[in-house]
Design an enzyme around this catalytic site. Structure first.
Site, PDB file in Angstrom:
ATOM      1  N   ASP A   1     -18.592  35.679 -25.688  1.00  0.00           N
ATOM      2  CA  ASP A   1     -17.222  35.282 -26.011  1.00  0.00           C
ATOM      3  C   ASP A   1     -16.980  35.353 -27.520  1.00  0.00           C
ATOM      4  O   ASP A   1     -17.912  35.426 -28.331  1.00  0.00           O
ATOM      5  CB  ASP A   1     -16.960  33.869 -25.494  1.00  0.00           C
ATOM      6  CG  ASP A   1     -15.528  33.667 -25.025  1.00  0.00           C
ATOM      7  OD1 ASP A   1     -14.636  34.407 -25.490  1.00  0.00           O
ATOM      8  OD2 ASP A   1     -15.293  32.756 -24.205  1.00  0.00           O
TER       9      ASP A   1
ATOM     10  N   ASP B   1      -7.628  35.132 -19.813  1.00  0.00           N
ATOM     11  CA  ASP B   1      -7.880  33.754 -19.380  1.00  0.00           C
ATOM     12  C   ASP B   1      -6.870  33.299 -18.340  1.00  0.00           C
ATOM     13  O   ASP B   1      -7.049  32.243 -17.721  1.00  0.00           O
ATOM     14  CB  ASP B   1      -7.815  32.803 -20.582  1.00  0.00           C
ATOM     15  CG  ASP B   1      -9.104  32.788 -21.386  1.00  0.00           C
ATOM     16  OD1 ASP B   1     -10.112  33.348 -20.911  1.00  0.00           O
ATOM     17  OD2 ASP B   1      -9.104  32.220 -22.495  1.00  0.00           O
TER      18      ASP B   1
END
Length: 693
Positions: free
Chosen positions: A448, A516
């Site tokens: 990430d 997301d």
């Protein structure tokens, strides 16, 4: 294929349906000749005989015709190359030589020199995609400052009415497709955030009258995971050029000492006469063949623990989720954020990549072993390029972050960005991650990157702005080194969702986290835009809980959620401990179905039958004798008919049997799908499989 004229001054690269041609004049001016339908070398040589326009006091005959415009001389377009030495600024190059690796699939290199500054233009044809990049080497100066070094300038044919398509967005709303007429002047997209960004994908497409399946489309995609810029210019004489590369502005990329060189990222270009759909299928085939590692291997169905647990995790809790995940057919179990250091919230722990002793007293290996015993692979989440001020790493090395002396260190999500351009930071991360992957049987890493650059300073470094480029080069080197040392470990690129998706990072990762936003209806538009350039094989999509508590509170049925996520690499991210036995049983059925259609979805040719613009939307995948249709209906008024779907990519003379109904259809299928949604806000979806008989 590369064809070269007898005098060695006209070059023609050809793919299955397209050609790209360029020519060097007697004055060493490198001119663009052709990009489009396939032509012969004789055709290219005939084009090379066309004279340049005459000189005018306020116009340049080179503008809009040069293959790679440099700064200096009679040029007024945006320069692709801008350099500065102690003596001067700009470039006045002379042709030196060309090299070609062979007629089939080889690279063409054109070498130029400007008083010790060597510039090499690289070309390679892969299918109908032309890969271009540039190498700049300092062979004769004390130092050369690269203010700007773009990977390529693409020149389009003379046409009227060009239309520009691009993918824009923001966090949780990435990859939104928009198109608008191109007007005089420049349209500039890019990122000045240090990573690819949620705001634009580094891709553009231009056409004059193309539809989804007909018409010429020119597309360009940049393979770079840092700040970048693509400029599309319609010049005063209506010619169109596209220039792109690393870095957002012209304030300086690198300082090259004598003997040093810089090679740009690849800026790839594609011509297609099959409309936007044909262009997408060509991009997808190129990425599966030449970009994505091990693309021929289908990606497994995963479960990710984040939305179920957030930071509140333990070994026992993760094992309970793993048992339920295995029960519904999941193949890869991923422990997300919260397993390491003092990571009980987003305020601490980043940088300390050792298991939390309270949560995992014996490390990750016991959990990984139990996950393997359940028949699944084991994965973890990391964010190596970041650090919390509340961490052992930061307390030991506060100088390892990006910062400007005398200025506040800006914290976003309570974290700072490590200066990965530093060799000591690179070595620390290698040791931490290599030890982690060596100490437990990890099969998968979700990598990430949850904030942008803001204070990109490097006190004490003579040329601190190099960190913008060297951070990305160090990231690539670290990923390459980890993949070489741990060849069985798969990697996913994530950046708060779709903030780092490009051909550069995709060449080092096995899949990407698209957004997301896991709402199944919102995802349809995101996935539609994503599919313009990237294939389903790399597009991760999850089924999460309803209502969607993470984002918008929307209620949707399990059927709609699964069919939405089955358009890519299927994953599950809900709290399975709260799912009923009926929901778990239904989830098992959907996952079993996905495994049956997975090769067609992940490896097949994509046809976008209807865009997600309200009402009915659908996509179709074709692989060999099989085709799969995924369709979604958002809402339907009383008495409103739902249109049938006309399938594509099938043999019109063949017959196909529907696996769901047993009905037999001819190849030019008008498919009635049976979807209905009775009230505004209702959602319905279906999967239809056809096989040639």
């Amino acid at each position: 294929m590369v064809d070269i004229s007898e005098d060695g001054r006209t070059w023609l690269l050809s793919g299955p349906t397209s050609s790209y041609a360029l020519h060097l004049t007697g004055a060493d001016e490198l001119l663009h000749l052709h990009w489009g339908p396939r032509i012969t070398l004789a055709d290219a040589q005939a084009l090379a005989k066309d004279p340049l326009p005459g000189h005018w006091p306020f116009e340049s005959p080179l503008d809009g015709r040069e293959e790679y415009p440099v700064e200096g001389g009679p040029r007024f377009v945006r320069p692709a190359l801008s350099v500065r030495t102690a003596e001067r600024r700009g470039t006045e190059w002379a042709f030196q030589a060309y090299e070609a690796d062979g007629p089939e699939g080889g690279e063409l290199r054109l070498r130029f020199d400007d008083d010790g500054l060597a510039v090499t233009l690289h070309y390679r044809m892969r299918g109908d995609v032309v890969e271009r990049r540039v190498t700049v080497a300092n062979g004769g100066h004390v130092r050369v400052e690269l203010l700007r070094a773009d990977a390529a300038t693409w020149t389009l044919p003379d046409r009227e009415g060009w239309r520009l398509s691009q993918l824009h967005g923001r966090w949780a709303a990435e990859s939104r497709l928009v198109a608008a007429p191109l007007t005089y002047g420049e349209k500039v997209i890019g990122s000045r955030r240090g990573h690819t960004g949620h705001q634009h994908l580094p891709w553009v497409a231009l056409d004059t009258d193309a539809t989804e399946e007909r018409g010429e489309v020119y597309g360009c995609a940049l393979g770079w995971s840092g700040s970048w810029r693509i400029a599309v210019a319609q010049l005063p004489d209506a010619r169109v050029q596209i220039t792109g590369g690393a870095g957002y502005d012209d304030s300086g990329l690198l300082l090259l000492e004598q003997g040093e060189s810089y090679t740009t990222p690849v800026f790839a270009g594609l011509w297609s006469d099959g409309g936007f759909g044909g262009a997408s299928r060509a991009w997808h085939a190129y990425q599966r063949a030449y970009v994505i590692p091990d693309a021929e291997r289908d990606r497994p169905v995963l479960f990710n623990s984040w939305e179920a647990t957030n930071f509140d995790i333990s070994e026992e809790q993760q094992l309970a989720l793993a048992r339920r995940a295995a029960g519904i057919g999941v193949e890869l179990f991923v422990v997300d954020d919260g397993w390491f250091g003092a990571r009980t919230s987003d305020r601490a722990g980043l940088g300390d990549w050792t298991p939390n002793p309270d949560r995992f007293p014996h490390g990750l290996k016991p959990l990984a072993d139990q996950v393997h015993d359940l028949g699944m692979q084991f994965g973890i989440w990391v964010e190596p390029e970041m650090v919390n001020p509340d961490s052992d790493l930061y307390r030991a090395h506060p100088d390892w972050v990006q910062y400007q002396p005398g200025r506040k260190r800006t914290e976003l999500r309570n974290q700072l960005v490590l200066n990965l351009a530093r060799e000591d930071v690179q070595e620390y991360l290698w040791e931490q991650l290599h030890t982690l992957l060596s100490g437990a049987p990890v099969d998968y890493v979700k990598w990430d990157f949850n904030r942008c650059f803001t204070d990109a300073g490097w006190p004490g470094e003579p040329y601190p702005q190099r960190l913008w480029v060297d951070h990305v080069r160090a990231l690539y080197a670290l990923l390459d080194r980890l993949r070489a040392a741990h060849p069985s470990v798969a990697f996913e690129s994530c950046s708060g969702g779709g903030g780092r998706i490009d051909l550069g990072v995709m060449s080092r990762t096995d899949q990407v986290w698209t957004s997301d936003n896991t709402d199944p209806l919102d995802r349809l538009a995101i996935q539609h835009g994503f599919s313009q350039i990237h294939p389903a094989r790399i597009m991760a999509a999850w089924v999460t809980d309803s209502p969607n508590t993470q984002l918008n509170g929307r209620v949707s049925g399990l059927r709609f959620r699964f069919v939405s996520a089955m358009a890519g690499v299927l994953g599950v991210g809900g709290d399975l401990t709260e799912w009923t036995d009926q929901e778990l049983a239904e989830a098992r059925q959907w996952i079993d179905l996905y495994k049956e259609i997975r090769p067609v979805v992940q490896q097949g040719d994509l046809y976008r039958l209807r865009p997600p613009a309200g009402g009915l939307s659908a996509v179709q995948y074709v692989l060999g004798e099989e085709t799969v249709v995924l369709a979604w209906l958002q809402a339907q008024s009383h008495g409103e008919p739902v249109p049938a779907l006309r399938l594509r990519g099938l043999d019109p003379a063949a017959s196909y049997e529907c696996r769901e109904t047993g009905e037999v259809h001819r190849g030019a299928v008008l498919l009635h799908h049976g979807l209905r949604a009775g009230l505004k806000g209702d959602l319905d979806a279906t999967v239809i499989r056809l096989c040639r008989i």
